[in-house]
Design a protein around this motif. Sequence first.
Motif, mmCIF file in Angstrom:
data_model
loop_
_atom_site.group_PDB
_atom_site.id
_atom_site.type_symbol
_atom_site.label_atom_id
_atom_site.label_comp_id
_atom_site.label_asym_id
_atom_site.label_seq_id
_atom_site.Cartn_x
_atom_site.Cartn_y
_atom_site.Cartn_z
ATOM 1 N N VAL A 106 0.890 -1.270 0.199
ATOM 2 C CA VAL A 106 -0.304 0.281 -0.161
ATOM 3 C C VAL A 106 0.670 1.157 -0.397
ATOM 4 N N LEU A 107 2.539 1.622 0.517
ATOM 5 C CA LEU A 107 2.775 2.088 0.895
ATOM 6 C C LEU A 107 3.264 2.868 -0.486
ATOM 7 N N LYS A 108 3.041 4.147 -0.227
ATOM 8 C CA LYS A 108 3.947 4.725 -0.873
ATOM 9 C C LYS A 108 4.981 6.015 -1.037
ATOM 10 N N GLY A 109 5.848 6.318 -1.268
ATOM 11 C CA GLY A 109 6.748 7.250 -1.241
ATOM 12 C C GLY A 109 7.401 7.915 -0.383
ATOM 13 N N LYS A 110 7.581 6.958 0.604
ATOM 14 C CA LYS A 110 8.303 6.548 1.521
ATOM 15 C C LYS A 110 9.170 5.509 2.058
ATOM 16 N N LYS A 111 10.155 5.808 2.371
ATOM 17 C CA LYS A 111 11.838 4.935 3.002
ATOM 18 C C LYS A 111 11.054 4.550 4.356
ATOM 19 N N VAL A 112 10.997 2.615 4.303
ATOM 20 C CA VAL A 112 11.246 2.634 5.890
ATOM 21 C C VAL A 112 11.788 1.050 5.607
ATOM 22 N N VAL A 113 12.543 1.309 7.154
ATOM 23 C CA VAL A 113 13.470 -0.148 7.333
ATOM 24 C C VAL A 113 12.980 -0.753 8.668
ATOM 25 N N PHE A 114 12.408 -2.244 7.866
ATOM 26 C CA PHE A 114 12.566 -3.017 9.338
ATOM 27 C C PHE A 114 13.254 -3.673 9.993
ATOM 28 N N THR A 115 13.522 -3.399 11.029
ATOM 29 C CA THR A 115 14.694 -3.947 11.683
ATOM 30 C C THR A 115 14.354 -4.577 13.150
ATOM 31 N N VAL A 175 13.140 5.522 -2.522
ATOM 32 C CA VAL A 175 11.654 5.095 -1.681
ATOM 33 C C VAL A 175 11.854 3.572 -1.133
ATOM 34 N N GLY A 176 11.264 2.780 -0.772
ATOM 35 C CA GLY A 176 10.925 1.729 -0.712
ATOM 36 C C GLY A 176 10.520 0.670 0.940
ATOM 37 N N VAL A 177 10.277 0.066 1.125
ATOM 38 C CA VAL A 177 10.891 -1.149 1.924
ATOM 39 C C VAL A 177 11.400 -2.348 2.109
ATOM 40 N N TYR A 178 12.473 -1.545 2.878
ATOM 41 C CA TYR A 178 13.576 -2.739 2.818
ATOM 42 C C TYR A 178 13.603 -3.397 4.799
ATOM 43 N N VAL A 179 14.289 -4.681 4.973
ATOM 44 C CA VAL A 179 14.644 -4.803 6.317
ATOM 45 C C VAL A 179 16.705 -4.894 6.442
ATOM 46 N N SER A 180 16.815 -4.546 7.592
ATOM 47 C CA SER A 180 17.730 -4.442 8.163
ATOM 48 C C SER A 180 18.615 -5.748 9.487
ATOM 49 N N MET A 181 19.382 -6.342 8.983
ATOM 50 C CA MET A 181 18.898 -7.767 9.592
ATOM 51 C C MET A 181 20.891 -7.916 9.391
ATOM 52 N N HIS A 182 21.546 -8.747 10.684
ATOM 53 C CA HIS A 182 22.334 -9.835 10.106
ATOM 54 C C HIS A 182 23.692 -9.343 9.022
ATOM 55 N N GLY A 183 24.021 -8.003 9.112
ATOM 56 C CA GLY A 183 24.758 -7.422 8.050
ATOM 57 C C GLY A 183 23.845 -7.144 6.648
ATOM 58 N N ILE A 184 23.255 -7.003 6.490
ATOM 59 C CA ILE A 184 22.402 -7.528 5.370
ATOM 60 C C ILE A 184 21.629 -6.276 5.470
ATOM 61 N N ILE A 185 21.206 -5.302 4.256
ATOM 62 C CA ILE A 185 19.659 -4.427 4.073
ATOM 63 C C ILE A 185 19.293 -4.406 2.738
ATOM 64 N N GLU A 186 18.577 -5.063 2.239
ATOM 65 C CA GLU A 186 17.673 -5.337 0.979
ATOM 66 C C GLU A 186 16.247 -4.996 1.363
ATOM 67 N N LYS A 187 15.677 -4.989 -0.045
ATOM 68 C CA LYS A 187 14.284 -4.847 -0.877
ATOM 69 C C LYS A 187 13.793 -6.158 0.794
ATOM 70 N N VAL A 207 19.497 -17.046 11.501
ATOM 71 C CA VAL A 207 19.794 -16.077 11.139
ATOM 72 C C VAL A 207 19.336 -14.824 9.696
ATOM 73 N N PHE A 208 19.133 -13.819 8.873
ATOM 74 C CA PHE A 208 18.907 -13.764 8.308
ATOM 75 C C PHE A 208 19.698 -13.368 6.587
ATOM 76 N N ILE A 209 19.094 -14.216 5.405
ATOM 77 C CA ILE A 209 20.022 -14.117 4.225
ATOM 78 C C ILE A 209 19.420 -13.691 3.398
ATOM 79 N N TRP A 210 20.140 -13.483 2.584
ATOM 80 C CA TRP A 210 19.397 -13.493 0.965
ATOM 81 C C TRP A 210 18.300 -13.810 0.472
ATOM 82 N N THR A 211 17.490 -13.500 -0.303
ATOM 83 C CA THR A 211 16.774 -14.885 -1.680
ATOM 84 C C THR A 211 16.697 -14.821 -2.449
ATOM 85 N N PHE A 212 18.643 -13.982 -2.643
ATOM 86 C CA PHE A 212 18.288 -14.447 -4.683
ATOM 87 C C PHE A 212 19.315 -14.997 -4.209
#
Length: 163
Positions: free
Chosen positions: A96-105, A134-146, A158-163
């Motif tokens: 839903v969200l537009k126009g903001k930078k959001v980081v979950f941690t 702009v977008g929604v990100y996650v910051s965990m265990h040395g990774i910041i990614e969409k 731990v959190f890992i990349w999915t790609f």
Amino acid sequence: MIEIINTGGTFNKRYNPLNGELEVPNDCLAVKDILEKSLVQTKYKITQIISKDSLEFTKEDRKLLLKTIQNSKSNKIIVVHGTDTMIKSAKFVAKVLKGKKVVFTGAMKPYEIEKVEAVSNFMMAFGFLHNAKVGVYVSMHGIIEKYDKIRKNYEKGVFIWTF
């Protein structure tokens, strides 16, 4: 200004010596302590909502989180959230969200018990927001990614990349 929305989770848990349990308090002591000890000079605002372990989050909790983000006067937001349903909440917000930078941690271990992980994840999110797109990100265990490019690996804890 960065708005920090604190929802609880393991990051915030504290030991209650009266009942011997880890509990999610309705305060922001961990976040405030990190910001004070890190000598942060950027303006910020802390908003406390929900105060639950993320496994207890309901759809109404996620709607409140989304509304709080949407109503924020800041376009730079950190959400302190439990790790078990962090990606689910990030996806809910991103739809839903537009126009903001959001980081979950968050943290796998309470700040009160092991400070390094919580501080690292939180401060990476804090620094990242200054130049993020702009977008929604996650910051965990040395990774910041969409949010859709990172996941929690329950076998390794731990959190890992999915790609």
